[in-house]
Enzyme design. Structure first.
Site, PDB file in Angstrom:
ATOM      1  N   ASP A 286       0.728  -1.276  -0.160  1.00 34.12           N
ATOM      2  CA  ASP A 286      -0.235  -0.189   0.040  1.00 34.12           C
ATOM      3  C   ASP A 286       0.972   1.147  -0.139  1.00 34.12           C
ATOM      4  OD1 ASP A 286      -2.250   1.668   0.571  1.00 34.12           O
ATOM      5  OD2 ASP A 286      -1.724   1.979   2.794  1.00 34.12           O
TER       6      ASP A 286
ATOM      7  N   ASP B  34      -0.495   5.033   1.004  1.00 41.06           N
ATOM      8  CA  ASP B  34      -0.667   6.076   2.082  1.00 41.06           C
ATOM      9  C   ASP B  34      -0.710   5.384   3.433  1.00 41.06           C
ATOM     10  OD1 ASP B  34      -1.088   8.502   0.400  1.00 41.06           O
ATOM     11  OD2 ASP B  34      -3.452   7.639   0.098  1.00 41.06           O
TER      12      ASP B  34
END
Length: 331
Positions: free
Chosen positions: A83, A85
């Site tokens: 991922d 963020d």
């Protein structure tokens, strides 16, 4: 028997007792030493990065076995699925929240105060649902679609120019986690594929890592990419919406990418939500997968769930030193 003889007998007896006691103590020490050095968690215990209070592991034996598998496979078998963020980027710095890719646009000076107010209202409404420990992923799903659709609609109304993205990112408070240069650099050096799977804004994400000097040729980004008109003004978003809880579907849509990496059967997965756990679903032949989860918020409510689902949980941790320490031994 004279006193001298008694003294000699006493000394011999005392020495014998001392020898027996010393022998018992030595045997206990050797047994303990063997037991300690023979434990299966040996590698983890030798890595200082794993000794921090922010590192939580429910099953050390399992983690040890996975890491040993990664080390044995080496660079030839490894790939990274991550991922972005709050996983590669920081959640906070000096007590202040750092922006996500969406926040970078939300907070920029090209967005009106009225639009920013509406975006903040949406965040306050839907973020609580995203991190709710009681609701299931299936129950959260439609709310995430609502949130992203409404937010993207507001941004489209602002007419964001593509030419301004570089400046918008440069002026933002976004920060990558400590150790990011080592992370990206070592992976590039050894040609390890890095798949960044983000529910953020792809154009912003790419600009962040480009400005950080780590957007190397081994990095592939799958995210929500902006669609611009002939004048370079934002008119929409390309493809199907990616949000935090539909990464399973997105992973399956990228099976062509993963099929090209059929020999890369060892995976280090990095995420910060329950939805991120599904990012490797498109990989057909998984030999070893180590799931590392960053728990940034509502720790008391969510820790148990994260401990149950991630192999390693990093609580309020703003560095990449744990994964870097694993890469150091693997590559």
């Amino acid at each position: 028997m004279d006193r001298a003889a008694v003294a000699r007998v006493g000394a011999v007896a005392s020495a014998s007792v001392c020898a027996v006691v010393a022998g018992v103590v030595l045997a206990q020490y050797i047994f303990t030493l063997k037991r300690k050095t023979g434990r299966k968690t040996k590698i983890i215990e030798m890595m200082p990065e794993f000794q921090k209070s922010s590192v939580r592991i429910k099953n050390p034996t399992r983690v040890e076995e996975i890491i040993c598998g990664l080390i044995k496979g080496g660079a030839a078998k490894l790939q990274i699925i991550t991922d972005f963020d709050m996983t590669l980027s920081r959640f906070s710095y000096n007590g202040k929240r750092c922006p996500t890719c969406h926040n970078i646009i939300d907070n920029c000076k090209l967005v009106t105060d009225e639009c920013r107010r509406k975006l903040l209202q949406l965040k306050e409404q839907y973020y609580a649902i995203e991190v709710d420990p009681v609701l299931t992923v299936e129950e959260k799903f439609p709310y995430m679609v609502e949130w992203y659709t409404k937010s993207h609609g507001l941004l489209i109304e602002q007419g964001i120019p593509k030419a301004k993205l570089k400046e918008i990112v440069a002026d933002s408070d976004v920060m990558l986690k400590e150790g990011y240069e080592n992370f990206f650099g070592k992976l590039q050096q050894h040609g390890i594929p890095v798949f960044i799977f983000s529910a953020g804004i792809g154009d912003v994400l790419e600009e962040v890592i480009r400005q950080a000097g780590v957007y190397h040729s081994n990095v592939k980004v799958v995210s929500n990419f902006m669609d611009f008109d002939e004048n370079g003004v934002l008119k929409g978003f390309k493809g199907e919406l990616i949000h935090v809880f539909n990464k399973h579907d997105g992973a399956l849509k990228n099976t062509d990418y993963f099929s090209q990496l059929k020999d890369n059967s060892n995976i280090i997965l990095l995420g910060d939500s329950q939805g991120d756990l599904r990012m490797a679903d498109g990989v057909a032949n998984v030999e070893h997968i180590l799931k590392i989860g960053y728990l940034n918020d509502r720790v008391d409510e969510l820790l148990e769930k994260y401990m149950d689902s991630y192999d390693i949980v990093l609580v309020k941790e703003e560095s990449l030193e744990v994964v870097n320490s694993i890469l150091q031994k693997t590559l």
